[in-house]
Design a protein around this motif. Structure first.
Motif, PDB file in Angstrom:
ATOM      1  N   GLY A   1      -4.091   0.771  -7.880  1.00 27.79           N
ATOM      2  CA  GLY A   1      -4.337   0.719  -6.442  1.00 27.79           C
ATOM      3  C   GLY A   1      -5.706   0.174  -6.098  1.00 27.79           C
ATOM      4  O   GLY A   1      -5.865  -0.596  -5.143  1.00 27.79           O
ATOM      5  N   VAL A   2      -6.709   0.543  -6.882  1.00 27.10           N
ATOM      6  CA  VAL A   2      -8.080   0.064  -6.645  1.00 27.10           C
ATOM      7  C   VAL A   2      -8.149  -1.456  -6.816  1.00 27.10           C
ATOM      8  O   VAL A   2      -8.752  -2.147  -5.995  1.00 27.10           O
ATOM      9  N   HIS A   3      -7.531  -1.963  -7.862  1.00 26.08           N
ATOM     10  CA  HIS A   3      -7.537  -3.420  -8.088  1.00 26.08           C
ATOM     11  C   HIS A   3      -6.889  -4.147  -6.910  1.00 26.08           C
ATOM     12  O   HIS A   3      -7.412  -5.157  -6.440  1.00 26.08           O
ATOM     13  N   PHE A   4      -5.758  -3.631  -6.439  1.00 27.34           N
ATOM     14  CA  PHE A   4      -5.092  -4.292  -5.327  1.00 27.34           C
ATOM     15  C   PHE A   4      -5.937  -4.195  -4.065  1.00 27.34           C
ATOM     16  O   PHE A   4      -6.070  -5.175  -3.318  1.00 27.34           O
ATOM     17  N   SER A   5      -6.536  -3.038  -3.809  1.00 25.62           N
ATOM     18  CA  SER A   5      -7.391  -2.858  -2.628  1.00 25.62           C
ATOM     19  C   SER A   5      -8.573  -3.823  -2.652  1.00 25.62           C
ATOM     20  O   SER A   5      -8.926  -4.410  -1.627  1.00 25.62           O
ATOM     21  N   HIS A   6      -9.171  -3.987  -3.824  1.00 24.43           N
ATOM     22  CA  HIS A   6     -10.287  -4.932  -3.947  1.00 24.43           C
ATOM     23  C   HIS A   6      -9.814  -6.358  -3.671  1.00 24.43           C
ATOM     24  O   HIS A   6     -10.505  -7.133  -3.010  1.00 24.43           O
ATOM     25  N   ALA A   7      -8.653  -6.702  -4.178  1.00 21.43           N
ATOM     26  CA  ALA A   7      -8.126  -8.056  -3.988  1.00 21.43           C
ATOM     27  C   ALA A   7      -7.918  -8.353  -2.504  1.00 21.43           C
ATOM     28  O   ALA A   7      -8.173  -9.471  -2.052  1.00 21.43           O
TER      29      ALA A   7
ATOM     30  N   SER B   1      -5.691  -8.122 -13.035  1.00 19.33           N
ATOM     31  CA  SER B   1      -6.035  -6.844 -13.666  1.00 19.33           C
ATOM     32  C   SER B   1      -5.074  -5.744 -13.218  1.00 19.33           C
ATOM     33  O   SER B   1      -4.603  -4.947 -14.031  1.00 19.33           O
ATOM     34  N   GLY B   2      -4.787  -5.706 -11.912  1.00 20.15           N
ATOM     35  CA  GLY B   2      -3.854  -4.704 -11.406  1.00 20.15           C
ATOM     36  C   GLY B   2      -2.457  -4.895 -11.955  1.00 20.15           C
ATOM     37  O   GLY B   2      -1.778  -3.929 -12.319  1.00 20.15           O
ATOM     38  N   LEU B   3      -2.015  -6.129 -12.044  1.00 20.38           N
ATOM     39  CA  LEU B   3      -0.681  -6.425 -12.557  1.00 20.38           C
ATOM     40  C   LEU B   3      -0.569  -6.059 -14.034  1.00 20.38           C
ATOM     41  O   LEU B   3       0.419  -5.456 -14.456  1.00 20.38           O
ATOM     42  N   ILE B   4      -1.573  -6.387 -14.816  1.00 20.49           N
ATOM     43  CA  ILE B   4      -1.565  -6.036 -16.241  1.00 20.49           C
ATOM     44  C   ILE B   4      -1.527  -4.517 -16.414  1.00 20.49           C
ATOM     45  O   ILE B   4      -0.759  -3.995 -17.215  1.00 20.49           O
ATOM     46  N   LYS B   5      -2.348  -3.821 -15.631  1.00 19.46           N
ATOM     47  CA  LYS B   5      -2.358  -2.355 -15.715  1.00 19.46           C
ATOM     48  C   LYS B   5      -1.006  -1.778 -15.293  1.00 19.46           C
ATOM     49  O   LYS B   5      -0.529  -0.810 -15.880  1.00 19.46           O
TER      50      LYS B   5
ATOM     51  N   PRO C   1       0.783  -1.244   0.000  1.00 19.77           N
ATOM     52  CA  PRO C   1       0.000   0.000   0.000  1.00 19.77           C
ATOM     53  C   PRO C   1       0.817   1.297   0.000  1.00 19.77           C
ATOM     54  O   PRO C   1       0.497   2.218  -0.769  1.00 19.77           O
ATOM     55  N   PRO C   2       1.908   1.404   0.778  1.00 19.67           N
ATOM     56  CA  PRO C   2       2.692   2.646   0.687  1.00 19.67           C
ATOM     57  C   PRO C   2       3.334   2.845  -0.691  1.00 19.67           C
ATOM     58  O   PRO C   2       3.442   3.973  -1.181  1.00 19.67           O
ATOM     59  N   LEU C   3       3.737   1.749  -1.312  1.00 24.31           N
ATOM     60  CA  LEU C   3       4.309   1.854  -2.659  1.00 24.31           C
ATOM     61  C   LEU C   3       3.244   2.268  -3.673  1.00 24.31           C
ATOM     62  O   LEU C   3       3.515   3.059  -4.583  1.00 24.31           O
ATOM     63  N   LEU C   4       2.022   1.753  -3.499  1.00 24.97           N
ATOM     64  CA  LEU C   4       0.930   2.172  -4.393  1.00 24.97           C
ATOM     65  C   LEU C   4       0.601   3.643  -4.190  1.00 24.97           C
ATOM     66  O   LEU C   4       0.340   4.361  -5.166  1.00 24.97           O
ATOM     67  N   ALA C   5       0.633   4.101  -2.943  1.00 22.92           N
ATOM     68  CA  ALA C   5       0.384   5.523  -2.663  1.00 22.92           C
ATOM     69  C   ALA C   5       1.465   6.386  -3.315  1.00 22.92           C
ATOM     70  O   ALA C   5       1.169   7.439  -3.896  1.00 22.92           O
TER      71      ALA C   5
ATOM     72  N   ALA D   1     -11.539 -16.588  -4.014  1.00 23.53           N
ATOM     73  CA  ALA D   1     -10.215 -16.739  -4.613  1.00 23.53           C
ATOM     74  C   ALA D   1     -10.194 -16.397  -6.101  1.00 23.53           C
ATOM     75  O   ALA D   1      -9.235 -15.793  -6.586  1.00 23.53           O
ATOM     76  N   LYS D   2     -11.240 -16.759  -6.830  1.00 22.96           N
ATOM     77  CA  LYS D   2     -11.277 -16.485  -8.271  1.00 22.96           C
ATOM     78  C   LYS D   2     -11.377 -14.991  -8.549  1.00 22.96           C
ATOM     79  O   LYS D   2     -10.695 -14.464  -9.428  1.00 22.96           O
ATOM     80  N   VAL D   3     -12.217 -14.312  -7.782  1.00 25.39           N
ATOM     81  CA  VAL D   3     -12.380 -12.867  -7.971  1.00 25.39           C
ATOM     82  C   VAL D   3     -11.111 -12.145  -7.514  1.00 25.39           C
ATOM     83  O   VAL D   3     -10.645 -11.195  -8.155  1.00 25.39           O
ATOM     84  N   GLN D   4     -10.534 -12.606  -6.430  1.00 26.80           N
ATOM     85  CA  GLN D   4      -9.291 -12.027  -5.938  1.00 26.80           C
ATOM     86  C   GLN D   4      -8.190 -12.178  -6.997  1.00 26.80           C
ATOM     87  O   GLN D   4      -7.453 -11.239  -7.276  1.00 26.80           O
ATOM     88  N   HIS D   5      -8.109 -13.358  -7.576  1.00 26.89           N
ATOM     89  CA  HIS D   5      -7.119 -13.629  -8.627  1.00 26.89           C
ATOM     90  C   HIS D   5      -7.339 -12.688  -9.816  1.00 26.89           C
ATOM     91  O   HIS D   5      -6.378 -12.147 -10.368  1.00 26.89           O
TER      92      HIS D   5
END
Length: 91
Positions: free
Chosen positions: A53-59, A74-78, A31-35, A65-69
């Motif tokens: 940041g939103v994708h990671f926060s949702h995860a 999505s966050g990693l691709i972005k 989270p601090p790195l995303l900020a 597990a499937k939605v988290q994945h």
């Protein structure tokens, strides 16, 4: 954000995506790195940085597990796209 922190964030996000059990290991570090990513994003990339940041926060919040994945992927691709665009801007 310096290059070292960009790589660190990429490695942590990839680790969590590849092995979700590592989330606990990085829960306080990401989270601090995303900020920092959001606060230092150049003009034109702020929205993309926020979405990462939103994708990671949702995860983090999700238990399925499937939605988290999906959120992690999505966050990693972005983030990978963000880094490519950033390298084009900094040329």
């Amino acid at each position: 954000m310096n290059d070292e922190n960009r790589v660190k964030l990429l490695n942590m996000m990839d680790s969590v995506y590849q092995t979700p059990s590592t989330l606990e290991q990085y829960i306080d570090d990401i989270p601090p790195l995303l900020a920092e990513l959001v606060s230092t994003a150049p003009e034109g990339l702020q929205g993309m940085a926020k979405m990462i940041g939103v994708h990671f926060s949702h995860a983090i919040k999700l238990k399925d597990a499937k939605v988290q994945h999906f959120e992690l992927e999505s966050g990693l691709i972005k983030y990978q796209t963000y880094l490519r665009k950033l390298s084009l801007i900094n040329r």
